[in-house]
Scaffold this motif. Structure first.
Motif, PDB file in Angstrom:
ATOM      1  N   PHE A   1       0.891  -1.065  -0.013  1.00 34.60           N
ATOM      2  CA  PHE A   1      -0.059  -0.020  -0.192  1.00 34.60           C
ATOM      3  C   PHE A   1       0.783   1.178   0.166  1.00 34.60           C
ATOM      4  CE2 PHE A   1      -1.946   3.425   2.383  1.00 34.60           C
ATOM      5  CZ  PHE A   1      -3.314   3.526   1.628  1.00 34.60           C
ATOM      6  N   LEU A   2       1.903   1.269   1.006  1.00 33.87           N
ATOM      7  CA  LEU A   2       2.654   2.393   1.056  1.00 33.87           C
ATOM      8  C   LEU A   2       3.693   2.815  -0.346  1.00 33.87           C
ATOM      9  CD1 LEU A   2       3.653   2.292   4.920  1.00 33.87           C
ATOM     10  CD2 LEU A   2       2.026   3.593   3.897  1.00 33.87           C
ATOM     11  N   THR A   3       4.166   1.567  -0.789  1.00 31.75           N
ATOM     12  CA  THR A   3       5.159   1.730  -2.099  1.00 31.75           C
ATOM     13  C   THR A   3       4.400   1.839  -3.366  1.00 31.75           C
ATOM     14  OG1 THR A   3       5.598  -0.575  -2.054  1.00 31.75           O
ATOM     15  CG2 THR A   3       6.984   1.136  -0.543  1.00 31.75           C
TER      16      THR A   3
ATOM     17  N   LYS B   1      -0.322   4.060  -2.820  1.00 29.63           N
ATOM     18  CA  LYS B   1      -0.220   5.446  -2.392  1.00 29.63           C
ATOM     19  C   LYS B   1       0.311   6.342  -3.173  1.00 29.63           C
ATOM     20  CE  LYS B   1       0.051   8.323   1.893  1.00 29.63           C
ATOM     21  NZ  LYS B   1       0.656   9.369   1.349  1.00 29.63           N
ATOM     22  N   PRO B   2       1.633   5.955  -3.696  1.00 29.24           N
ATOM     23  CA  PRO B   2       2.353   6.775  -4.750  1.00 29.24           C
ATOM     24  C   PRO B   2       1.453   7.179  -5.986  1.00 29.24           C
ATOM     25  CG  PRO B   2       3.911   5.260  -3.880  1.00 29.24           C
ATOM     26  CD  PRO B   2       2.469   4.820  -3.580  1.00 29.24           C
ATOM     27  N   LEU B   3       0.936   6.033  -6.481  1.00 31.68           N
ATOM     28  CA  LEU B   3       0.109   6.351  -7.824  1.00 31.68           C
ATOM     29  C   LEU B   3      -1.207   7.010  -7.031  1.00 31.68           C
ATOM     30  CD1 LEU B   3      -0.744   3.540 -10.258  1.00 31.68           C
ATOM     31  CD2 LEU B   3      -2.440   5.312  -9.859  1.00 31.68           C
ATOM     32  N   PHE B   4      -1.947   6.936  -6.198  1.00 35.84           N
ATOM     33  CA  PHE B   4      -2.947   7.639  -5.714  1.00 35.84           C
ATOM     34  C   PHE B   4      -2.560   9.257  -5.513  1.00 35.84           C
ATOM     35  CE2 PHE B   4      -5.341   3.904  -3.765  1.00 35.84           C
ATOM     36  CZ  PHE B   4      -6.094   3.805  -4.888  1.00 35.84           C
ATOM     37  N   ASP B   5      -1.459   9.208  -4.832  1.00 34.80           N
ATOM     38  CA  ASP B   5      -0.870  10.694  -4.736  1.00 34.80           C
ATOM     39  C   ASP B   5      -0.561  11.473  -5.889  1.00 34.80           C
ATOM     40  OD1 ASP B   5      -1.218  10.169  -2.066  1.00 34.80           O
ATOM     41  OD2 ASP B   5       0.827  10.008  -1.746  1.00 34.80           O
ATOM     42  N   ARG B   6      -0.024  10.707  -7.064  1.00 35.68           N
ATOM     43  CA  ARG B   6       0.378  11.567  -8.117  1.00 35.68           C
ATOM     44  C   ARG B   6      -0.972  11.938  -8.852  1.00 35.68           C
ATOM     45  NH1 ARG B   6       3.528   8.029  -9.467  1.00 35.68           N
ATOM     46  NH2 ARG B   6       2.321   6.877 -11.209  1.00 35.68           N
ATOM     47  N   LYS B   7      -1.773  11.368  -9.088  1.00 35.11           N
ATOM     48  CA  LYS B   7      -2.946  11.357  -9.796  1.00 35.11           C
ATOM     49  C   LYS B   7      -3.736  12.749  -8.851  1.00 35.11           C
ATOM     50  CE  LYS B   7      -2.872   8.317 -12.913  1.00 35.11           C
ATOM     51  NZ  LYS B   7      -2.925   8.843 -14.264  1.00 35.11           N
ATOM     52  N   ARG B   8      -3.928  12.561  -7.681  1.00 37.11           N
ATOM     53  CA  ARG B   8      -4.466  13.886  -6.938  1.00 37.11           C
ATOM     54  C   ARG B   8      -3.625  15.016  -7.259  1.00 37.11           C
ATOM     55  NH1 ARG B   8      -7.929  12.562  -2.570  1.00 37.11           N
ATOM     56  NH2 ARG B   8      -6.672  13.951  -1.136  1.00 37.11           N
TER      57      ARG B   8
ATOM     58  N   PHE C   1      -9.688  -8.752   4.715  1.00 36.82           N
ATOM     59  CA  PHE C   1      -9.552  -9.529   3.433  1.00 36.82           C
ATOM     60  C   PHE C   1      -8.602  -9.022   2.776  1.00 36.82           C
ATOM     61  CE2 PHE C   1     -13.438 -10.918   5.351  1.00 36.82           C
ATOM     62  CZ  PHE C   1     -13.363 -12.114   5.563  1.00 36.82           C
ATOM     63  N   VAL C   2      -7.512  -9.750   1.955  1.00 36.76           N
ATOM     64  CA  VAL C   2      -6.580  -9.523   1.152  1.00 36.76           C
ATOM     65  C   VAL C   2      -6.404 -10.231  -0.110  1.00 36.76           C
ATOM     66  CG1 VAL C   2      -3.987  -9.032   0.879  1.00 36.76           C
ATOM     67  CG2 VAL C   2      -5.073  -8.446   3.113  1.00 36.76           C
ATOM     68  N   VAL C   3      -6.288  -9.778  -1.406  1.00 31.87           N
ATOM     69  CA  VAL C   3      -6.170 -10.589  -2.454  1.00 31.87           C
ATOM     70  C   VAL C   3      -4.792 -10.116  -3.026  1.00 31.87           C
ATOM     71  CG1 VAL C   3      -6.985 -11.001  -4.800  1.00 31.87           C
ATOM     72  CG2 VAL C   3      -8.568 -10.518  -3.223  1.00 31.87           C
ATOM     73  N   GLU C   4      -4.106 -11.231  -3.242  1.00 36.44           N
ATOM     74  CA  GLU C   4      -2.644 -11.291  -3.860  1.00 36.44           C
ATOM     75  C   GLU C   4      -2.557 -11.969  -5.098  1.00 36.44           C
ATOM     76  OE1 GLU C   4       0.118 -12.077  -0.695  1.00 36.44           O
ATOM     77  OE2 GLU C   4      -0.530 -10.760   0.724  1.00 36.44           O
ATOM     78  N   ALA C   5      -1.781 -11.316  -5.953  1.00 38.80           N
ATOM     79  CA  ALA C   5      -1.536 -12.103  -7.365  1.00 38.80           C
ATOM     80  C   ALA C   5      -0.086 -11.708  -7.570  1.00 38.80           C
ATOM     81  CB  ALA C   5      -2.536 -11.709  -8.356  1.00 38.80           C
ATOM     82  N   GLU C   6       0.688 -12.968  -7.904  1.00 39.71           N
ATOM     83  CA  GLU C   6       2.212 -12.723  -8.239  1.00 39.71           C
ATOM     84  C   GLU C   6       2.919 -11.931  -7.296  1.00 39.71           C
ATOM     85  OE1 GLU C   6       1.651 -11.290 -12.351  1.00 39.71           O
ATOM     86  OE2 GLU C   6       2.117 -13.076 -13.150  1.00 39.71           O
ATOM     87  N   GLY C   7       2.480 -12.248  -6.174  1.00 42.50           N
ATOM     88  CA  GLY C   7       3.214 -11.440  -4.864  1.00 42.50           C
ATOM     89  C   GLY C   7       2.803 -10.112  -4.466  1.00 42.50           C
ATOM     90  N   VAL C   8       1.745  -9.636  -5.198  1.00 42.90           N
ATOM     91  CA  VAL C   8       1.399  -8.105  -5.041  1.00 42.90           C
ATOM     92  C   VAL C   8      -0.069  -8.030  -4.713  1.00 42.90           C
ATOM     93  CG1 VAL C   8       1.087  -6.073  -6.362  1.00 42.90           C
ATOM     94  CG2 VAL C   8       2.903  -7.365  -6.635  1.00 42.90           C
ATOM     95  N   THR C   9      -0.164  -7.100  -3.650  1.00 46.09           N
ATOM     96  CA  THR C   9      -1.610  -6.912  -2.723  1.00 46.09           C
ATOM     97  C   THR C   9      -2.423  -6.048  -4.121  1.00 46.09           C
ATOM     98  OG1 THR C   9      -0.543  -6.682  -1.078  1.00 46.09           O
ATOM     99  CG2 THR C   9      -2.761  -5.754  -1.292  1.00 46.09           C
ATOM    100  N   GLU C  10      -3.554  -6.883  -4.479  1.00 45.48           N
ATOM    101  CA  GLU C  10      -4.497  -6.321  -5.497  1.00 45.48           C
ATOM    102  C   GLU C  10      -5.797  -6.009  -4.949  1.00 45.48           C
ATOM    103  OE1 GLU C  10      -3.702  -6.038  -8.290  1.00 45.48           O
ATOM    104  OE2 GLU C  10      -1.651  -7.117  -8.476  1.00 45.48           O
ATOM    105  N   GLY C  11      -6.233  -6.337  -3.769  1.00 48.35           N
ATOM    106  CA  GLY C  11      -7.413  -5.796  -3.064  1.00 48.35           C
ATOM    107  C   GLY C  11      -7.492  -6.104  -1.689  1.00 48.35           C
TER     108      GLY C  11
ATOM    109  N   THR D   1      -9.936  -1.811  -4.655  1.00 48.69           N
ATOM    110  CA  THR D   1      -8.975  -2.788  -5.550  1.00 48.69           C
ATOM    111  C   THR D   1      -7.735  -1.555  -5.852  1.00 48.69           C
ATOM    112  OG1 THR D   1      -9.797  -1.648  -7.577  1.00 48.69           O
ATOM    113  CG2 THR D   1     -10.804  -3.874  -6.638  1.00 48.69           C
ATOM    114  N   ALA D   2      -6.506  -2.420  -6.188  1.00 47.78           N
ATOM    115  CA  ALA D   2      -5.345  -1.468  -6.474  1.00 47.78           C
ATOM    116  C   ALA D   2      -5.605  -0.675  -7.630  1.00 47.78           C
ATOM    117  CB  ALA D   2      -4.222  -2.596  -6.822  1.00 47.78           C
TER     118      ALA D   2
END
Length: 209
Positions: free
Chosen positions: A36-38, A41-48, A89-99, A127-128
Motif C-alpha cells: 500500500f505504502l510503496t 499510495k504513490p499512484l494515488f498521490d500522483r493522480k491527486r 481480507f486481502v487478494v494477492e496475485a504474483e506476490g502483489v496486493t491487488e485488493g 482494488t489496486a
C-alpha cells in the motif's frame, strides 16, 4: 490477528488476456502494508497532485477517475479493524496486493424482506489503482472486487446469516453494486451521505452462482 489462507482463485489479466492465480487471505500482513505504502499510495498521490495542479480537484473528477478512496489509510484502518473484531481480507496475485476489504459480521438489515435480521457489513473495499479502468489506460486485473464480495458473502454464511450483507457505496461504485453484484439499492443515507445497499439471501445465492 493471525493470517489465514482461504484459497486460490483465478483473476483475468486484461493486459495479457490470460488467467492468473491469486490468493485470498483473511488478515492484513506486513507485505500488504508495504504494498500500500510503496505501490498504491504513490499512484494515488500522483493522480491527486495532477488534479490539484490543473485546478481540477473536485468531487466530480474524483468520482470520474475512481479516486474517491485515494485518501484512505489502509494500514491504519486495518489496525483499527483488528481492535474492533472486524475481519480484513486481502487478494494477492504474483506476490502483489491487488485488493483489500474490511467487514464486520454484526450489522442488521434494513431491506423489508430481511428487516432486523443480522448481516455482515462491509466497512471498506478497494482494488489496486492499476486495476481501475477509469484511472489507468490499460487496467490489469479483472475480478478482484467480485472475489472480495464473495469473501463477504462467505463470511455471512459462516456466521449463519444466510449470505446477507450490507454496505454504503461511494457514488462512483454504486452502479457496480447495483448491476454487477445485484444488490438492493435502499437509497441515500443522510447520516453517512452515501447510498446504502443490501444483498438478500436470494441475491447472495444468485451472486455466488
Amino acid at each position: 490477528m493471525i493470517r489465514r489462507f482461504i484459497g486460490t482463485y483465478d483473476l483475468f489479466n486484461r493486459q495479457s488476456g490470460s488467467l492468473v492465480e491469486c490468493h485470498l487471505y483473511e488478515g492484513f500482513a506486513e507485505n500488504n502494508t508495504s504494498d500500500f505504502l510503496t505501490l498504491w499510495k504513490p499512484l494515488f498521490d500522483r493522480k491527486r497532485e495532477e488534479l490539484t495542479a490543473a485546478g481540477l480537484m473536485t468531487p466530480e473528477n474524483l468520482e470520474a477517475l475512481s479516486l474517491q478512496d485515494a485518501a484512505w489509510n489502509w494500514p491504519l484502518k486495518a489496525g483499527i479493524a483488528s481492535l474492533k473484531a472486524m475481519a480484513t481480507f486481502v487478494v494477492e496475485a504474483e506476490g502483489v496486493t491487488e485488493g483489500l476489504m474490511i467487514a464486520a459480521p454484526y450489522g442488521f438489515a434494513r431491506e423489508p424482506s430481511q428487516d432486523g435480521l443480522p448481516l455482515t457489513y462491509i466497512e471498506l473495499l478497494s482494488t489496486a489503482p492499476w486495476n481501475r479502468a477509469k484511472l489507468v489506460p490499460q487496467p490489469k486485473y479483472k475480478g478482484v472486487g467480485r472475489l472480495l464480495m464473495t469473501a463477504a458473502v462467505s463470511l455471512s454464511l459462516e456466521e449463519e446469516q444466510r449470505g446477507r450483507i450490507g454496505l454504503h457505496a461511494l457514488s462512483g461504485a454504486s452502479e457496480w453494486y447495483r448491476g454487477a453484484c445485484g444488490m438492493s439499492d435502499l437509497g441515500y443515507d443522510e447520516d453517512k451521505k452515501m447510498d446504502y445497499f443490501e444483498m438478500t439471501e436470494a441475491q447472495a445465492s444468485a451472486f455466488l452462482s
